[in-house]
Design a protein around this motif. Structure first.
Motif, PDB file in Angstrom:
ATOM      1  N   TYR A  68       0.316  -0.954  -0.188  1.00 45.14           N
ATOM      2  CA  TYR A  68      -0.031   0.372  -0.239  1.00 45.14           C
ATOM      3  C   TYR A  68       0.784   1.233  -0.307  1.00 45.14           C
ATOM      4  CZ  TYR A  68      -3.459  -2.787   1.179  1.00 45.14           C
ATOM      5  OH  TYR A  68      -4.665  -4.447   1.323  1.00 45.14           O
ATOM      6  N   GLY A  73      -3.419   5.175   1.622  1.00 45.40           N
ATOM      7  CA  GLY A  73      -4.269   3.755   0.875  1.00 45.40           C
ATOM      8  C   GLY A  73      -4.087   3.276   0.079  1.00 45.40           C
ATOM      9  N   ARG A  74      -3.756   3.529  -1.167  1.00 45.15           N
ATOM     10  CA  ARG A  74      -4.320   2.803  -1.929  1.00 45.15           C
ATOM     11  C   ARG A  74      -3.728   1.598  -2.271  1.00 45.15           C
ATOM     12  NH1 ARG A  74      -2.479   7.951  -6.263  1.00 45.15           N
ATOM     13  NH2 ARG A  74      -0.097   7.761  -4.797  1.00 45.15           N
ATOM     14  N   TYR A 468     -18.046  -0.376   6.816  1.00 49.67           N
ATOM     15  CA  TYR A 468     -17.560  -0.229   5.435  1.00 49.67           C
ATOM     16  C   TYR A 468     -19.037  -0.983   5.121  1.00 49.67           C
ATOM     17  CZ  TYR A 468     -12.802   0.201   6.543  1.00 49.67           C
ATOM     18  OH  TYR A 468     -11.809   0.656   6.479  1.00 49.67           O
ATOM     19  N   SER A 478     -10.118  -3.747   8.457  1.00 48.13           N
ATOM     20  CA  SER A 478      -9.133  -2.545   7.635  1.00 48.13           C
ATOM     21  C   SER A 478      -7.377  -2.318   8.965  1.00 48.13           C
ATOM     22  CB  SER A 478     -10.260  -1.609   8.520  1.00 48.13           C
ATOM     23  OG  SER A 478     -10.298  -1.305   9.850  1.00 48.13           O
ATOM     24  N   LEU A 493      -6.996   8.776   8.371  1.00 50.29           N
ATOM     25  CA  LEU A 493      -7.789   7.287   7.181  1.00 50.29           C
ATOM     26  C   LEU A 493      -7.858   6.322   7.480  1.00 50.29           C
ATOM     27  CD1 LEU A 493      -7.969   7.385   4.357  1.00 50.29           C
ATOM     28  CD2 LEU A 493      -5.689   6.506   3.751  1.00 50.29           C
ATOM     29  N   ASP A 494      -9.264   5.649   7.345  1.00 51.69           N
ATOM     30  CA  ASP A 494      -9.053   3.864   7.033  1.00 51.69           C
ATOM     31  C   ASP A 494      -9.322   3.328   5.924  1.00 51.69           C
ATOM     32  OD1 ASP A 494     -12.052   4.623   7.048  1.00 51.69           O
ATOM     33  OD2 ASP A 494     -12.147   3.587   9.553  1.00 51.69           O
ATOM     34  N   PHE A 495      -8.796   2.199   5.874  1.00 52.10           N
ATOM     35  CA  PHE A 495      -8.931   1.382   4.753  1.00 52.10           C
ATOM     36  C   PHE A 495      -8.911   0.042   4.772  1.00 52.10           C
ATOM     37  CE2 PHE A 495      -4.880   2.347   5.025  1.00 52.10           C
ATOM     38  CZ  PHE A 495      -3.398   1.155   4.897  1.00 52.10           C
TER      39      PHE A 495
END
Length: 655
Positions: A68, A73-74, A468, A478, A493-495
């Protein structure tokens, strides 16, 4: 102290209740934290620009390693390691199948937990990343120029390779501790005879400083406890390794109760410099065993698997100064060492405090023989003699601690679902922030080295519930990103993540991206079936084996029409991508082939096997979109009956 099942149940209920209360209701309705405008601006990476950090997150039960970017967060890539991967043909093509070989045969899956990046002088160097296979004990090495797995070493005499692989200051060693004590050597014996008979093997794996090649230098055969996490000494404590242990009662039934009868377990302190002295002096025994060593070559684009046959064993009960036990509150999970190497943090999961030991005090206690008895001949150091301090009641269920570059520590609390920041030396709590929910590991880029890059903290959470969109009974795991540059942590951020992330390793992108390999030079390709130019393509029969020497380039295969293949043949497609341009892979899939498609990088050769069962004309095609004429990149194989006398023929350059 004996903990009842009722007490443990109450802890579980507390986990659920606190997690729901701390979120302030449905996460999707929150108007603060990661959804605030300022937070969104700080994680936004404009089109064409790069993230500041790479984050490598373990895939847990997926057996893989996910890459990532931070702060965005990608997800950039999933690196296949211990599990087959259809997207990249890992474990499906003939070249990588040997990577998943073990003493138990071909194992196409594992449970990956703890990535760690190679270091030089205690600083991340970005050459390799190591990760453990938990179920079938293994350690893998990934080359960070190619982001591909290049070596997997099986660990004998072990079961549940959890406390690994952690890297010493100069990548001299990575380690592998055993989660489950087992008979060593393995044999048929009553499980009730566990106590005193089962052993815990701690494996020290030497890393070649130039090639990265691994070998098991020695194993230390310790008492049959469970070894949970580990961390090398840093700086002043370089030369030591620390392992958290639990089940020092050596229970083998109803373990959550019977392994909780003592008020303390141990951190095992291993003097690996002393171990090297004992090895040099010949104070070891050699044990016969079997374990696989699998190595991938970028020259041949192929892996080989070698079955190793012995390992050197050190017995700490007979070798003074090799191992000491540091008493630590019950069931410690994390075992973390601060960047200076002075403080060893043991997080007892059933404790409401965090215990910190002092390396300096440990050496003094050893010198003074401040021992409270021994366990199987290994000295137990007096708790007060080694204890540096305690963070008092910071939260419930402490697990893991990471460090920034300002003398602060950050501990995850599973039960109270929060991250707590505290100060080294004063043990004072400075800040706390909730996580959503049930946080496990934390990661600060470089946080387990002498030089942390103290900008971001990543929390890896076990439960997401309402964070989510629902996806049936199972929802995603996550990661949550916190800014730690100020006095107070701030959620940015959360992802969602791949698999269940256990641990992660982070590094500034600038230490890796400039070294990233773009292509494999075709003139350096030494694959045994490489075809370096289109005019050399051919089809060769050897009995029932048919070898197709094929090339691919935008936008055609050569050869693209093949006849003379018969039912019952074993057809090997040896396919070379002739491209010498960055980011132009090609794929190939064959109708009826019982394998995945191949994904072949520029300059690489890969092989898949097809065994036609029916007569007919069967197509193959490119599976990776490569050009405007990608759809036209195809070919056919004609399959004739077994008794056909049709000779092999193929077309080349439109013939």
């Amino acid at each position: 102290m004996k903990l009842s099942f009722k007490f443990i149940t109450l802890l579980t209920l507390a986990t659920m209740a606190f997690g729901l209360a701390s979120c302030g209701g449905n996460g999707s309705n929150s108007k603060s934290g990661a959804l605030s405008g300022s937070a969104a601006e700080r994680v936004f990476v404009p089109p064409g620009e790069h993230d500041e950090f790479y984050a490598f997150l373990s895939g847990g039960f997926s057996g893989q390693l996910a890459v990532y970017g931070l702060p965005s967060g990608r997800l950039f890539k999933v690196i296949p390691v211990f599990s087959v991967d259809a997207e990249k043909a890992y474990g499906f093509n003939e070249e990588t199948k040997p990577m998943l070989n073990t003493s138990h045969g071909f194992i196409p899956w594992d449970d990956s937990h703890h990535p760690d990046i190679s270091q030089t002088n205690g600083v991340l160097d970005g050459r390799w990343i190591f990760i453990n296979g938990n179920n079938t004990p293994r350690i893998a090495r990934i080359d960070l120029t190619t982001f591909e797995t290049v070596e997997i070493l099986e660990i004998p005499n072990s079961a549940g390779n959890h406390s690994s692989p952690y890297v010493t200051d100069n990548t001299e060693y990575v380690v592998a501790g055993t989660r489950f004590a087992v008979p060593v050597p393995q044999r048929d014996m009553p499980i009730k005879d566990y106590k005193g008979n089962f052993k815990g093997a701690l494996s020290f794996i030497k890393v070649n400083p130039e090639s990265g090649r691994m070998n098991i230098e020695f194993q230390i055969m310790t008492p049959g406890f469970n070894y949970d996490k580990a961390h090398p000494g840093r700086g002043k404590s370089h030369g030591w390794f620390f392992f958290s242990t639990y089940n020092t009662e050596e229970a083998n039934t109803l373990q959550e109760v019977n392994a909780s009868q003592n008020d303390k377990d141990y951190i095992a302190a291993i003097n690996w410099k002393k171990a090297e002295e004992y090895i040099k002096a010949g104070k070891f025994t050699t044990m016969k065993t079997r374990y696989a060593h699998n190595v991938y070559s970028d020259e041949t684009h192929s892996a080989t698997s070698t079955m190793m046959k012995e390992v050197r064993i050190l017995d700490p009960s007979k070798l003074p100064g090799l191992v000491y036990f540091l008493p630590t509150p019950k069931s410690p999970h994390g075992c973390d060492v601060d960047p200076t190497g002075e403080y060893i943090v043991g997080s007892g999961k059933l404790s409401a405090s965090v215990t910190i030991h002092s390396f300096t005090k440990m050496l003094k206690a050893i010198e003074d023989k401040a021992f409270d008895g021994e366990a199987y001949g290994i000295p137990i150091i007096n708790f007060d003699a080694v204890n540096a301090g305690t963070v008092v009641q910071p939260g419930l269920g402490p697990l893991h601690t990471e460090f920034d570059n300002k003398g602060n520590a950050y501990t995850s609390f599973f039960i109270s679902s929060e991250v707590v920041k505290w100060q080294l030396g004063t043990w004072k709590v400075l800040d706390r922030k909730p996580t959503y929910y049930s946080v496990g590991h934390l990661m600060i880029p470089g946080g387990n080295s002498q030089k942390p890059f103290g900008k971001y903290l990543l929390a890896l959470n076990k439960i997401t519930k309402d964070r989510y969109l629902p996806t049936g009974p199972e929802v995603c795991q996550s990661a949550q990103l916190y800014d730690i540059t100020g006095d107070k942590m701030e959620l940015l951020l959360d992802f969602p993540t791949v698999g269940e992330p256990h641990y992660a390793a982070g590094i500034p992108a600038d230490l890796i991206k400039s070294k990233s390999r773009k292509i494999f030079k075709i003139e350096e390709n030494h694959h045994p079936y490489v075809t370096k130019k289109e005019s050399d393509t051919k089809v060769v029969r050897k009995g029932k084996d048919v070898h197709i020497y094929m090339t691919m380039i935008r936008s055609h295969f050569a050869p693209d029409n093949i006849e003379g293949v018969k039912v019952g043949d074993k057809v090997y497609f040896h396919v070379t991508n002739l491209e010498q341009d960055y980011d132009v892979p090609h794929g190939i899939a064959m109708l009826g082939a019982q394998t995945s498609e191949l994904l072949i990088m520029p300059g690489q050769t890969e092989t898949f096997v097809w065994e036609p069962k029916q007569v007919g004309v069967w197509p193959f095609y490119c599976t990776d979109f490569c050009s405007a004429l990608h759809q036209e990149m195809q070919g056919y194989v004609r399959v004739s009956p077994r008794n056909s006398n049709r000779a092999l023929s193929w077309s080349l350059d439109g013939e």
